[in-house]
Design a protein around this motif. Structure first.
Motif, PDB file in Angstrom:
ATOM      1  N   GLY A   1      -2.012   4.056  -4.534  1.00 50.25           N
ATOM      2  CA  GLY A   1      -2.524   2.974  -5.068  1.00 50.25           C
ATOM      3  C   GLY A   1      -3.643   2.164  -3.877  1.00 50.25           C
ATOM      4  N   PHE A   2      -4.250   3.048  -3.033  1.00 47.88           N
ATOM      5  CA  PHE A   2      -5.122   2.527  -2.134  1.00 47.88           C
ATOM      6  C   PHE A   2      -4.306   1.934  -1.121  1.00 47.88           C
ATOM      7  CE2 PHE A   2      -7.748   3.984  -5.612  1.00 47.88           C
ATOM      8  CZ  PHE A   2      -8.666   4.663  -5.224  1.00 47.88           C
ATOM      9  N   ILE A   3      -3.169   2.257  -0.513  1.00 53.57           N
ATOM     10  CA  ILE A   3      -2.368   1.336   0.136  1.00 53.57           C
ATOM     11  C   ILE A   3      -3.096   0.787   1.513  1.00 53.57           C
ATOM     12  CG2 ILE A   3      -1.413   3.246   1.366  1.00 53.57           C
ATOM     13  CD1 ILE A   3       1.275   1.690   1.325  1.00 53.57           C
ATOM     14  N   GLN A   4      -3.939   1.504   2.029  1.00 49.07           N
ATOM     15  CA  GLN A   4      -4.520   1.139   3.174  1.00 49.07           C
ATOM     16  C   GLN A   4      -5.579  -0.171   3.226  1.00 49.07           C
ATOM     17  OE1 GLN A   4      -5.518   3.820   1.693  1.00 49.07           O
ATOM     18  NE2 GLN A   4      -7.096   4.970   2.501  1.00 49.07           N
ATOM     19  N   PHE A   5      -5.876  -0.191   1.819  1.00 47.97           N
ATOM     20  CA  PHE A   5      -7.013  -1.530   1.368  1.00 47.97           C
ATOM     21  C   PHE A   5      -5.990  -2.608   0.745  1.00 47.97           C
ATOM     22  CE2 PHE A   5      -9.436   2.466   0.925  1.00 47.97           C
ATOM     23  CZ  PHE A   5     -10.452   2.198   2.026  1.00 47.97           C
ATOM     24  N   SER A   6      -5.213  -2.117  -0.240  1.00 45.83           N
ATOM     25  CA  SER A   6      -4.358  -3.141  -0.980  1.00 45.83           C
ATOM     26  C   SER A   6      -3.366  -3.798  -0.269  1.00 45.83           C
ATOM     27  CB  SER A   6      -3.765  -2.432  -2.206  1.00 45.83           C
ATOM     28  OG  SER A   6      -2.994  -1.291  -1.821  1.00 45.83           O
ATOM     29  N   LYS A   7      -2.841  -3.059   0.859  1.00 47.02           N
ATOM     30  CA  LYS A   7      -1.804  -3.616   1.547  1.00 47.02           C
ATOM     31  C   LYS A   7      -2.071  -3.837   3.193  1.00 47.02           C
ATOM     32  CE  LYS A   7       1.049  -3.393  -1.901  1.00 47.02           C
ATOM     33  NZ  LYS A   7       1.691  -4.894  -2.363  1.00 47.02           N
TER      34      LYS A   7
END
Length: 467
Positions: A37-43
């Protein structure tokens, strides 16, 4: 014989660090990015709050463990090295300003790759007979994929144990010794006749320091790197920012060169660099070489953390790549381009060295202080890299032959520091560079096959946090 080995190595190296491998590295990062879920951006905010925001928070580690911050410091120690100074300059000169853009793209994908590596390292680690946590690609391949894949973990360990002597040792101490000699000559040209002695003394001093730290075990490495890494990073960042501000009028045009050069390098460099593929290849290759996302080295350090929750330690992987490439490598690039140090050197391989970076710093700090500043930077960066890779090589050796092999390996590693400072071992460095790249293959296989575990663990963790 040496020529034949060189030709073979060059051919293999061309493939290992060529387009196919770089696509595989970046492609794996993109696949994991979508899956998580695009963790490096969303989180990203969550990651920074729980890494950078907790740097000064004290934490304790039990026997055979190091604190989460010591773990990331050890990993950053090995990651932040000559690649951040010399490697970035090489990418810019050989690939043009657009290489910086592709370096950023590789880093954005690499954030998730490093996240996945660390998560798996903590999830599938184990205790050795000394009670220390051990982990990394060889362990998550063996414990995550089963006994049928144990040989693949062994392949990674062999490559890692050997490559540590080159990339993590000879290349680093050579950079230190050369830099020290250059500074000595800058202050007194007469000492050039004693350059061999200067290199020997430099090698002995660094070897003694590394020997005391490494033989003291993972806890001592963690204690040293958690103090060394923040110090060296802050000093370098501040000095680089001063240079960039001094050339503030060039910042806008330089960013224009970066974005324009990413897709049309010839328009910026006057046709010297050539096709867009060159800028892309050099930028991605040096970005990966610098932050090591996908190579499988950093998770070996993270596996020793006292943190029990894999995802909480894994977000340090996001921070690690961000700090290494987006911050430090970008500042080096801006110093070189804003100062004009790279002007007129496009495509000149001989110019792709620390001398170009020194020229950038010298525009503000002067030749003597500029070379001294970079010498101190290289000394801290490269020494910390040697410490980190000493741990990586030791863990790979331990996986293959048990804890009894640690001391002989570490002693040999320290001896090679002295030899590496005084000898021209270019072929050994080149072979180790190839082995370093080959490490990525078994690691990426493990990451892709275990990607469902990464995705499931990530979703479960953040779902629990939300509740």
């Amino acid at each position: 014989m040496e020529e034949a080995i060189t030709r073979i190595n060059d051919a293999v190296n061309g493939f290992v660090w060529g387009p196919v491998m770089l696509v595989l590295l970046v492609g794996t990062g993109i696949y994991l990015t979508i899956g998580t879920g695009f963790i490096q951006f969303s989180k990203f905010g969550y990651a920074m709050r729980n890494t950078l925001g907790k740097i000064f928070k004290k934490s304790e580690a039990g026997a055979g463990e190091i604190t989460p911050f010591q773990a990331v410091s050890t990993a950053l120690a090995a990651t932040v090295g000559t690649g951040n100074i010399v490697g970035v300059t090489t990418a810019i000169i050989m690939g043009g300003p657009g290489a910086v853009f592709w370096m950023w793209i590789a880093a954005l994908a690499g954030m998730c790759t490093k996240y996945a590596e660390v998560l798996l390292a903590v999830k599938y680690r184990e205790r050795n007979d000394k009670g220390d946590w051990v982990g990394g690609p060889m362990y998550y391949i063996k414990n995550g994929l089963g006994k049928n894949f144990k040989w693949l973990g062994g392949v990674f360990a062999v490559l890692g144990a050997i490559a540590a002597f080159g990339i993590g040792n000879i290349a680093q101490i050579n950079s230190i010794a050369t830099s020290v000699k250059d500074v000595a000559i800058a202050f007194d040209p007469a000492v050039s006749s004693s350059s061999g002695t200067i290199a020997l003394v430099t090698g002995i001093v660094v070897a003694a320091f590394v020997g005391v730290v490494v033989i003291g075990g993972v806890k001592r490495i963690g204690q040293v790197t958690e103090k060394l890494v923040p110090f060296m990073a802050v000093i370098y960042i501040i000095c680089a920012i001063i240079v960039v501000i001094a050339h503030a009028g060039s910042i806008g045009p330089v960013f224009g060169m970066i974005f324009k050069g990413a897709f049309n390098p010839s328009a910026v460099t006057g046709g010297v660099v050539g096709a867009m593929l060159v800028a892309m290849q050099k930028g991605v290759a040096r970005g990966v070489f610098s932050n090591e996302a996908g190579l499988g080295s950093a998770p070996i350090a993270h596996a020793a953390t006292s943190e029990r929750e894999p995802v909480k330690q894994a977000i340090y992987g996001i921070f690690e790549v961000f700090m290494d490439t987006i911050v430090i490598c970008t500042l080096t690039a801006l110093v070189v381009m804003c100062s004009g140090a790279a002007d007129g050197r496009w495509g000149v391989k001989e110019a792709a060295s620390a001398s170009t970076t020194i020229a950038g710093f010298s525009t503000v700090f002067g030749a003597k202080f500029g070379s001294t500043l970079l010498c101190v930077g290289l000394l801290l960066f490269a020494t910390s890299t040697i410490l980190g890779w000493a741990l990586y090589g030791s863990r790979c050796m331990e996986y293959l032959f048990g804890t009894k092999s640690l001391l002989p390996y570490q002693v040999a590693f320290v001896i090679v520091i002295v030899l590496g400072a005084t000898m021209d071992l270019k072929l050994v460095w080149d072979i180790s560079d190839t082995l370093n790249g080959l490490m990525a293959f078994p690691n990426l296989v493990g990451l892709l096959l275990l990607s469902p575990v990464v995705i499931k663990t990530t979703k479960e963790y953040f779902k629990a946090i939300k509740k």
